[in-house]
Design a protein around this motif. Structure first.
Motif, short mmCIF file in Angstrom:
data_model
loop_
_atom_site.label_atom_id
_atom_site.label_comp_id
_atom_site.label_asym_id
_atom_site.label_seq_id
_atom_site.Cartn_x
_atom_site.Cartn_y
_atom_site.Cartn_z
N ASP A 235 18.01 7.91 0.35
CA ASP A 235 17.51 8.86 -0.64
C ASP A 235 15.98 8.92 -0.66
O ASP A 235 15.39 9.53 -1.56
CB ASP A 235 18.01 8.48 -2.04
N ARG A 236 15.33 8.31 0.31
CA ARG A 236 13.86 8.21 0.28
C ARG A 236 13.18 9.58 0.28
O ARG A 236 12.15 9.77 -0.37
CB ARG A 236 13.37 7.37 1.46
N ILE A 247 4.20 4.38 0.01
CA ILE A 247 3.79 3.31 0.91
C ILE A 247 4.97 2.96 1.79
O ILE A 247 6.04 2.61 1.29
CB ILE A 247 3.32 2.07 0.14
N SER A 248 4.81 3.05 3.10
CA SER A 248 5.88 2.71 4.03
C SER A 248 5.47 1.49 4.85
O SER A 248 4.40 1.49 5.47
CB SER A 248 6.21 3.89 4.94
N ILE A 257 9.53 8.84 7.80
CA ILE A 257 9.33 10.21 7.28
C ILE A 257 8.81 11.08 8.41
O ILE A 257 7.74 10.80 8.98
CB ILE A 257 8.33 10.24 6.11
N HIS A 258 9.54 12.11 8.76
CA HIS A 258 9.12 13.08 9.77
C HIS A 258 8.47 14.29 9.09
O HIS A 258 8.73 14.59 7.92
CB HIS A 258 10.31 13.56 10.60
N ARG A 285 1.52 13.66 12.19
CA ARG A 285 1.24 15.08 11.97
C ARG A 285 1.19 15.43 10.48
O ARG A 285 0.59 16.43 10.09
CB ARG A 285 2.30 15.94 12.67
N ILE A 286 1.80 14.60 9.65
CA ILE A 286 1.78 14.85 8.20
C ILE A 286 0.35 14.76 7.68
O ILE A 286 -0.05 15.51 6.78
CB ILE A 286 2.70 13.87 7.47
N GLY A 287 -0.44 13.86 8.24
CA GLY A 287 -1.82 13.71 7.82
C GLY A 287 -2.68 14.93 8.09
O GLY A 287 -3.77 15.07 7.52
#
Length: 426
Positions: A235-236, A247-248, A257-258, A285-287
């Protein structure tokens, strides 16, 4: 001691390169066993943390084949591409590096406390895989003992430099008070629990993921720190919509997380994400997406000494030098142990020769004579051995070697009779 190592760390390589050579626990076990079998090393140990990967090799195999080549082989990586990011060390230079590393002097977070546990865990894992030998054991045990001595007697920095505390400081600098801030911690390993506890202490509302099965067992609520809300790992992604801080810190070789997971999602306007894993957990790529602030492990410190006292650092180095010198004496002594054994045996045999006439005159049974002979022989060995071992504390390794050679030659002569070598070879 014939030790070789190769290492890549934060000082020469970014996280993008370090993650190529990182290992999960299972991967490290398989790699160590493969290196042991394919390259016929005496011992090998893999240390893989968020800031470094190091391969330690004992024995001649590390001279014939570079540990870097071994590492690239087990990783399936072209060795011609990444050599510039590695440092290879041998013998004394390797020892000095390990000792400084173990007490935090070579860490990105200068003086941090977590590395000593990571070094200890690497040694335990090496043992469990059957890849240790006497050299690896003594070297790493000595490094851990030296680091403990430094930690217990010297205050290297004015503040705790652990990754958890540094993460907390970064968040407070960016967000101010963390009271009531909704935080999601992905990963319930040691790092995740440390950070979760730190956030709870600041008054944050912390949720933490927990997989349904852990190492083949059912989920255990005790893994989630007190004050945290448990969230199934599955459910993350849904939890991201309410989390201002994410925080991962997992040991997974895959992204948690993609980018595609969050495209089109409505997320809090003020949000900070920390990726403390190597290899990275969060798709880089999220950054690059608008409104995102994603920090990786390299964002927590510039690697400087900060508030470290020069006097404290010098004292720490003196302690490490003392332990390194003791390690050198131990290995020098170990090489001469066969000589010590030979001298004690020759001395005991000489005592028995001198007492042989007296023993024959005893009016006791043959069994009693044999028992008495064994006792005298053992006592002579122990007495001479005690003296020889005592010399180790007073002689340098060089003088110790000269002394042992001279004593062997002297013990092989019947000096009280003819001055010639003992005809029996004793």
């Amino acid at each position: 001691m014939n030790i070789s190592m190769i290492g890549i760390d934060h000082s020469r390589a970014s996280v993008a390169y370090r993650e190529l050579f990182s290992f999960t626990r299972a991967q490290a076990a398989a790699a160590m066993k493969r290196i042991r079998d394919e390259f016929a090393v005496d011992g090998c140990l893999l240390l893989s943390t968020c800031n470094r990967t190091e391969l330690w090799i004992s024995g001649e195999a590390g001279r014939r084949i570079s540990p870097y080549d071994m590492l690239c082989e087990v990783k399936g990586i072209d060795k011609s591409q990444y050599g510039a990011y590695f440092v290879e060390r041998r013998d004394g230079e390797a020892v000095d590096h390990l000792f400084q590393l173990s007490c935090g002097l070579a860490s990105r977070l200068f003086g941090e406390d977590q590395i000593i546990s990571q070094v200890r865990e690497a040694l335990v894992h090496c043992r469990e895989c059957g890849c240790d030998d006497m050299v690896i054991e003594k070297l790493f045990q000595s490094a851990i003992a030296a680091a403990k001595k430094v930690k217990s007697t010297v205050r290297i920095t004015a503040a705790d430099q652990s990754t958890a505390v540094s993460s907390l400081e970064l968040l407070k600098n960016r967000m101010g008070s963390l009271k009531g801030v909704r935080c999601l911690v992905i990963g319930n390993g040691q790092m995740g629990r440390l950070i979760a506890n730190a956030l709870v202490d600041q008054g944050a509302c912390v949720s933490m993921t927990l997989r349904k099965r852990i190492h083949g067992r059912e989920e255990q609520g005790s893994i989630v720190p007190e004050g945290c809300r448990m969230v199934p790992y599955e459910d993350r992604i849904a939890e991201l919509t309410d989390s201002q801080v994410v925080i991962s810190a997992t040991l997974s070789p895959h992204y948690t997380i993609h980018k595609t997971d969050i495209e089109g999602m409505k997320l809090p306007e003020q949000r900070i994400w920390l990726d403390l894993a190597v290899p990275r957990d969060i798709d880089p790529r999220i950054g690059e997406m608008e409104g995102f602030h994603v920090y990786d492990i390299d964002s927590l410190s510039d690697g400087s000494m900060g508030t470290a006292s020069e006097t404290a650092v010098r004292r720490a180095l003196e302690i490490l030098e003392d332990h390194a010198a003791e390690l050198e004496r131990w290995f020098a002594f170990r090489e001469e142990v066969p000589q010590v054994k030979k001298i004690t045996e020759l001395a005991a045999e000489d005592v028995m020769d001198r007492l042989s006439g007296t023993m024959r005159e005893l009016t006791v049974s043959d069994d009693a004579v044999a028992e008495l002979s064994d006792s005298i022989y053992t006592a002579a060995e122990k007495s001479v051995g005690k003296i020889l071992y005592g010399l180790r504390e007073t002689l340098t390794p060089e003088l110790w070697e000269v002394c042992m050679d001279a004593l062997v030659r002297a013990a092989q002569k019947d000096t009280l009779k003819t001055g010639s070598p003992n005809p029996a070879g004793r």
